[in-house]
Design a protein around this motif. Structure first.
Motif, mmCIF file in Angstrom:
data_model
loop_
_atom_site.group_PDB
_atom_site.id
_atom_site.type_symbol
_atom_site.label_atom_id
_atom_site.label_comp_id
_atom_site.label_asym_id
_atom_site.label_seq_id
_atom_site.Cartn_x
_atom_site.Cartn_y
_atom_site.Cartn_z
ATOM 1 N N LYS A 1 0.828 -1.207 0.000
ATOM 2 C CA LYS A 1 0.000 0.000 0.000
ATOM 3 C C LYS A 1 0.863 1.257 0.000
ATOM 4 O O LYS A 1 0.530 2.265 -0.635
ATOM 5 N N LEU A 2 1.991 1.207 0.713
ATOM 6 C CA LEU A 2 2.891 2.348 0.785
ATOM 7 C C LEU A 2 3.431 2.704 -0.597
ATOM 8 O O LEU A 2 3.487 3.877 -0.986
ATOM 9 N N LEU A 3 3.839 1.699 -1.367
ATOM 10 C CA LEU A 3 4.334 1.938 -2.729
ATOM 11 C C LEU A 3 3.225 2.497 -3.618
ATOM 12 O O LEU A 3 3.458 3.384 -4.441
ATOM 13 N N LYS A 4 2.018 1.980 -3.446
ATOM 14 C CA LYS A 4 0.890 2.494 -4.230
ATOM 15 C C LYS A 4 0.588 3.946 -3.863
ATOM 16 O O LYS A 4 0.302 4.769 -4.736
ATOM 17 N N ASN A 5 0.637 4.254 -2.568
ATOM 18 C CA ASN A 5 0.422 5.644 -2.133
ATOM 19 C C ASN A 5 1.437 6.581 -2.770
ATOM 20 O O ASN A 5 1.110 7.689 -3.202
ATOM 21 N N MET A 6 2.694 6.125 -2.815
ATOM 22 C CA MET A 6 3.746 6.958 -3.392
ATOM 23 C C MET A 6 3.511 7.182 -4.889
ATOM 24 O O MET A 6 3.623 8.313 -5.383
ATOM 25 N N LEU A 7 3.178 6.125 -5.605
ATOM 26 C CA LEU A 7 2.914 6.262 -7.043
ATOM 27 C C LEU A 7 1.733 7.203 -7.288
ATOM 28 O O LEU A 7 1.770 8.031 -8.202
ATOM 29 N N TYR A 8 0.694 7.075 -6.467
ATOM 30 C CA TYR A 8 -0.477 7.940 -6.628
ATOM 31 C C TYR A 8 -0.116 9.400 -6.384
ATOM 32 O O TYR A 8 -0.537 10.294 -7.127
ATOM 33 N N GLU A 9 0.679 9.650 -5.341
ATOM 34 C CA GLU A 9 1.098 11.023 -5.044
ATOM 35 C C GLU A 9 1.957 11.594 -6.169
ATOM 36 O O GLU A 9 1.850 12.779 -6.502
ATOM 37 N N LEU A 10 2.803 10.777 -6.768
ATOM 38 C CA LEU A 10 3.700 11.255 -7.822
ATOM 39 C C LEU A 10 2.934 11.698 -9.062
ATOM 40 O O LEU A 10 3.306 12.671 -9.712
ATOM 41 N N ASP A 11 1.864 10.983 -9.393
ATOM 42 C CA ASP A 11 1.048 11.362 -10.550
ATOM 43 C C ASP A 11 -0.359 10.818 -10.341
ATOM 44 O O ASP A 11 -0.650 9.661 -10.633
ATOM 45 N N LYS A 12 -1.246 11.666 -9.807
ATOM 46 C CA LYS A 12 -2.581 11.219 -9.430
ATOM 47 C C LYS A 12 -3.432 10.859 -10.636
ATOM 48 O O LYS A 12 -4.361 10.058 -10.525
ATOM 49 N N GLN A 13 -3.117 11.436 -11.790
ATOM 50 C CA GLN A 13 -3.893 11.128 -12.982
ATOM 51 C C GLN A 13 -3.459 9.794 -13.579
ATOM 52 O O GLN A 13 -4.284 8.921 -13.848
ATOM 53 N N ASP B 1 9.262 -1.547 -9.863
ATOM 54 C CA ASP B 1 9.632 -1.327 -11.269
ATOM 55 C C ASP B 1 8.857 -0.145 -11.864
ATOM 56 O O ASP B 1 9.418 0.658 -12.626
ATOM 57 N N LEU B 2 7.560 -0.052 -11.523
ATOM 58 C CA LEU B 2 6.750 1.066 -12.016
ATOM 59 C C LEU B 2 7.302 2.398 -11.528
ATOM 60 O O LEU B 2 7.389 3.368 -12.288
ATOM 61 N N ALA B 3 7.672 2.430 -10.255
ATOM 62 C CA ALA B 3 8.204 3.672 -9.681
ATOM 63 C C ALA B 3 9.523 4.057 -10.336
ATOM 64 O O ALA B 3 9.751 5.227 -10.674
ATOM 65 N N ARG B 4 10.410 3.088 -10.520
ATOM 66 C CA ARG B 4 11.720 3.371 -11.132
ATOM 67 C C ARG B 4 11.538 3.864 -12.567
ATOM 68 O O ARG B 4 12.206 4.804 -12.998
ATOM 69 N N GLU B 5 10.621 3.242 -13.283
ATOM 70 C CA GLU B 5 10.365 3.654 -14.665
ATOM 71 C C GLU B 5 9.798 5.076 -14.714
ATOM 72 O O GLU B 5 10.193 5.893 -15.543
ATOM 73 N N PHE B 6 8.891 5.381 -13.779
ATOM 74 C CA PHE B 6 8.265 6.698 -13.759
ATOM 75 C C PHE B 6 9.273 7.792 -13.412
ATOM 76 O O PHE B 6 9.234 8.901 -13.960
ATOM 77 N N LEU B 7 10.198 7.490 -12.488
ATOM 78 C CA LEU B 7 11.135 8.496 -11.994
ATOM 79 C C LEU B 7 12.388 8.657 -12.855
ATOM 80 O O LEU B 7 13.210 9.534 -12.588
ATOM 81 N N GLU B 8 12.512 7.835 -13.883
ATOM 82 C CA GLU B 8 13.771 7.754 -14.634
ATOM 83 C C GLU B 8 14.273 9.101 -15.135
ATOM 84 O O GLU B 8 15.448 9.431 -14.999
ATOM 85 N N ASN B 9 13.391 9.913 -15.690
ATOM 86 C CA ASN B 9 13.824 11.186 -16.271
ATOM 87 C C ASN B 9 13.193 12.381 -15.565
ATOM 88 O O ASN B 9 12.969 13.426 -16.170
ATOM 89 N N LYS B 10 12.925 12.219 -14.276
ATOM 90 C CA LYS B 10 12.245 13.283 -13.543
ATOM 91 C C LYS B 10 13.046 13.694 -12.317
ATOM 92 O O LYS B 10 13.653 12.870 -11.639
ATOM 93 N N ARG B 11 13.012 14.990 -12.047
ATOM 94 C CA ARG B 11 13.574 15.506 -10.796
ATOM 95 C C ARG B 11 12.465 15.445 -9.752
ATOM 96 O O ARG B 11 11.417 16.053 -9.912
ATOM 97 N N TYR B 12 12.688 14.703 -8.691
ATOM 98 C CA TYR B 12 11.620 14.453 -7.740
ATOM 99 C C TYR B 12 11.999 14.858 -6.321
ATOM 100 O O TYR B 12 13.160 14.903 -5.938
ATOM 101 N N LEU B 13 10.962 15.191 -5.556
ATOM 102 C CA LEU B 13 11.080 15.475 -4.122
ATOM 103 C C LEU B 13 10.135 14.524 -3.409
ATOM 104 O O LEU B 13 8.924 14.560 -3.635
ATOM 105 N N ILE B 14 10.675 13.665 -2.557
ATOM 106 C CA ILE B 14 9.858 12.674 -1.858
ATOM 107 C C ILE B 14 10.164 12.729 -0.368
ATOM 108 O O ILE B 14 11.324 12.692 0.041
ATOM 109 N N VAL B 15 9.098 12.837 0.439
ATOM 110 C CA VAL B 15 9.228 12.782 1.893
ATOM 111 C C VAL B 15 8.673 11.442 2.367
ATOM 112 O O VAL B 15 7.540 11.068 2.020
ATOM 113 N N ILE B 16 9.482 10.717 3.140
ATOM 114 C CA ILE B 16 9.064 9.438 3.724
ATOM 115 C C ILE B 16 9.036 9.642 5.235
ATOM 116 O O ILE B 16 10.077 9.718 5.881
#
Length: 734
Positions: free
Chosen positions: A50-62, A79-94
């Motif tokens: 669920k935590l990984l799903k929450n993170m993916l949803y927050e990164l791109d809700k659409q 794998d989905l998260a790594r693929e999504f973040l590959e070419n993006k500058r991201y800020l993530i709080v855990i």
């Protein structure tokens, strides 16, 4: 990978020190600089899937709108998260990491790239912070900062503290030891006391030795217990009720208040006030006493709170009190239970990612399930004749064949299948639930509500999703105060809305019928119904961005405070200052804006938040000057696809405006129709934030672009408030 490419900061400190508050403040300030952002909480008993799903949803809700309904395994989600973040500058709080293992899993998903991404973590445990890296040890507040926080909460500022309170204030602050949670909780308690110095001394004496020399749970518990025992009995019950929800869970305000009402915690004696409004005052009181915290606010209106959460130290306390009183029985996924003593009655059951326990269920009043999937292993609850609340929200009911057993729950007052994907039928016999007050069905696959539902004469709150058709006869639901319908497809239903004269909230989405046809009379019928709804306060009208003609005669909206219309041909004729006396929020997209429309909006005396969009290409209004007394209460004004320059509003207009968003058609500057003087900001005295959308950058020279940006920066820097400035390409709404 070098620190320049990805930076990790781990904030560490004991409970109540403000780790999450600090991380959230940094997150909110920096997020506009990144391609994508996420803020997720881990907690002591994390569900990593669920935590990984929450993170993916927050990164791109659409893109990840339906991620929570999937059955993907951890490896696939990583794998989905790594693929999504590959070419993006991201800020993530855990937030709130208790063990290194969850960090190890999450770290695998956070692809290291060369785009200077930032990861912020918080933890109470020094060893965890050191293993994560970038350890930042958060210290208690200084004495001066503690005084500022303490006196500010009670008196408004440190300078307003009367002299007779100085000595006892110093003693209390010493015992609070610079711990923000202790200071806020104690000051919130005192803010609700009278001015009697004896009460202050009593509070000081009750704290014990305090946190200065021993920041232990026992000392913090004493401080929190003071606030709990100071609550009136009805608020004690409301607070203990929060132990139903998992740690770090975002608790939707509306859901919580409706459940309080169903549990009979809310008693209303004033007929002019609805049960929901009274419940909302309970919610605000718990906020005011700092016993719950704001989790999410409305995306545009900071005054509208969407959800709350409970600080983990407060949650530990109320869970302990709840166990002592057999108030809530919680069963966790690892079989650990917060069970009452042997022989005690189970009244309220909270199942958190677990199978059904062996319990005596005949006395159950409330069942809440947070498991991801409910199968046929769930026992029938038809024997639970005293059940008032059945909340299956966001569980996966796609494989569950029937919920026919609910028709035997004659005392049921609250039923939620929201977000479950349930595709079965709602039984015709649902009419037996004559005490039902709340029915939440958004996010289900139910195709049609049975016609018998109009016999639920006590129903006050109904919400249905875009797959669900409504039956005729809605007019008989005379007790309805809140109705959200995502599939309004006939003028007949739209006309019946006018008979629901108790409505305070109405949300409708006008759609085509099953054959793809569009009832041309729906808009006329809807506007006619609005003219009869004298109590309406919140109105939302959607159409999947099909332009509606909502003109008509409406004289009854004097109580309307919130209005959202996603697309209309023009500003409806009933949006007038003489009618909408209390309208404080307006979000609307129109096909065409006239200068008169801006003048009308400027005369709405209570308007604080305006979000105006134009559909299609950017529209440029011919130069005109607004009134010097326009938008007297506006705090935020945002104009999209509409060239609305600051010079439109003369000195005296928008005196309270803090957040201003407008767009510039660069070709007009290139042709000399507008000049740099039109970008002046100095006459808007309250500005804090300015955002500018540039249109047609590809059609003008870079010299013009640079000149406009330079002027904007000069205006922001020269303004007494030094507002933040963000300039970007304009977003087109089609």
């Amino acid at each position: 990978m070098s620190a320049q490419q990805q930076r990790v900061v781990s904030i560490v400190g004991f409970g109540g020190l403000g780790k999450t508050t600090l991380a959230k403040a940094v997150y909110d300030q920096l997020r506009v600089q990144f391609d994508c952002t996420a803020f997720v909480s881990v907690s002591q008993n994390p569900d990593l899937n669920k935590l990984l799903k929450n993170m993916l949803y927050e990164l791109d809700k659409q893109k990840h709108a339906n991620i929570h309904s999937t059955m993907l395994e951890e490896k696939h989600l990583i794998d989905l998260a790594r693929e999504f973040l590959e070419n993006k500058r991201y800020l993530i709080v855990i937030d709130d990491i208790w063990d290194i293992k969850p960090w190890g899993i999450l770290q695998c998903s956070l692809l290291e790239n060369s785009l200077k991404s930032i990861i912020i973590t918080t933890t109470r445990i020094l060893d965890v912070a050191e293993q994560i890296g970038g350890c930042y040890k958060l210290k208690p507040l200084s004495h001066e900062s503690s005084k500022k926080l303490f006196h500010g909460r009670i008196f408004g500022s440190e300078g307003k503290c009367p002299g007779q309170y100085f000595e006892v204030s110093e003693k209390i602050l010493k015992k609070c030891g610079g711990v923000p949670l202790a200071i806020i909780t104690t000051s919130s308690l005192l803010a609700n006391k009278s001015g009697d110095i004896k009460e202050w001394n009593d509070v000081c004496g009750s704290i014990g030795f305090g946190l200065a020399s021993n920041p232990s749970m026992d000392s913090m518990r004493k401080i929190l217990l003071l606030s709990y025992y100071d609550l009136p009995s009805h608020l004690k019950a409301c607070l203990l009720y929060l132990t139903i929800f998992p740690e770090d869970y975002k608790i939707e305000k509306e859901r919580l208040i409706l459940r309080w009402i169903a549990e009979d915690f809310v008693h209303c004696e004033d007929e002019s006030q609805s049960l929901f409004e009274l419940g909302e005052s309970y919610f605000n009181e718990l906020l005011n006493r700092s016993l719950i915290q704001v989790a999410d606010k409305h995306y545009f209106n900071d005054n509208i709170i969407v959800s709350c959460r409970v600080h983990d130290m407060v949650l530990e306390l109320i869970c302990s009190l709840s166990r002592e009183e057999s108030f809530v029985t919680t069963v966790l996924g690892d079989s650990r239970q917060s069970m009452p003593s042997s022989g005690s009655t189970v009244r309220r059951l909270s199942l958190q990612n677990t199978t059904w326990p062996k319990l005596e269920m005949s006395k159950l009043r409330s069942v809440t399930i947070f498991s991801l999937t409910i199968t046929n292993m769930m026992p029938s609850l038809s024997c639970c004749h005293l059940l008032r609340v059945l909340d299956l929200e966001d569980c996966n009911l796609k494989e569950h064949p029937s919920l026919r057993f609910v028709v035997n729950l004659f005392h049921l007052r609250y039923l939620s299948l929201a977000g479950t994907g349930y595709s079965g039928e709602l039984p015709v016999e649902v009419v037996k639930l004559q005490f039902l007050e709340t029915l939440r069905l958004r996010g289900t696959e139910i195709e049609e509500l049975p016609s018998s539902i109009v016999g639920l004469t006590q129903l006050m709150f109904l919400s249905v999703g875009d797959r669900t058709s409504l039956p005729n006869g809605l007019r008989y639901l005379a007790s309805l105060e809140s109705l959200v319908v995502e599939r309004l497809e006939s003028a007949c239903i739209a006309e019946e809305l006018g008979h629901l004269t108790q409505l305070r909230t109405l949300g409708v989405k006008l759609t085509r019928d099953k054959e793809g046809g569009w009832d041309e009379n729906m808009c006329t019928a809807l506007v006619g119904s609005l003219g009869k709804l004298h109590k309406i306060q919140y109105l939302l009208v959607c159409s999947n961005y099909v332009a509606l003609n909502l003109d008509g005669s409406v004289e009854s909206l004097g109580n309307l405070s919130y209005l959202y219309i996603d697309t209309t041909t023009s500003l409806p004729t009933w949006i007038r200052p003489a009618i909408l006396l209390h309208l404080s929020f307006l979000e609307i997209m129109v096909v065409q804006v006239r200068r008169e429309d801006i003048q009308i909006l400027g005369r709405l005396q209570a308007l604080r938040y305006l979000y105006l969009r134009v559909s299609g290409d950017t529209q440029v209004l011919e130069r005109f000057m607004g009134s010097p007394d326009s938008f007297p209460c506006a705090i935020k004004c945002r104009f999209y696809n509409l060239s609305m320059l600051p010079s439109t509003f003369p000195p005296g207009a928008m005196p309270r405006l803090e957040d201003f968003r407008f767009c510039i058609e660069l070709e007009d500057f290139s042709r000399g129709e507008f000049t740099a003087d039109d970008l002046a900001l100095g006459h808007l005295p309250s500005l804090r934030n300015v955002e500018v959308g540039l249109c047609g950058e590809e059609n003008v020279s870079q010299e013009v672009v640079a000149k406009v940006k330079e002027k904007l920066r000069h205006e922001a820097d020269g303004h007494p408030n030094h507002p933040s400035l963000y300039v970007s390409a304009e977003i087109l709404y089609q």
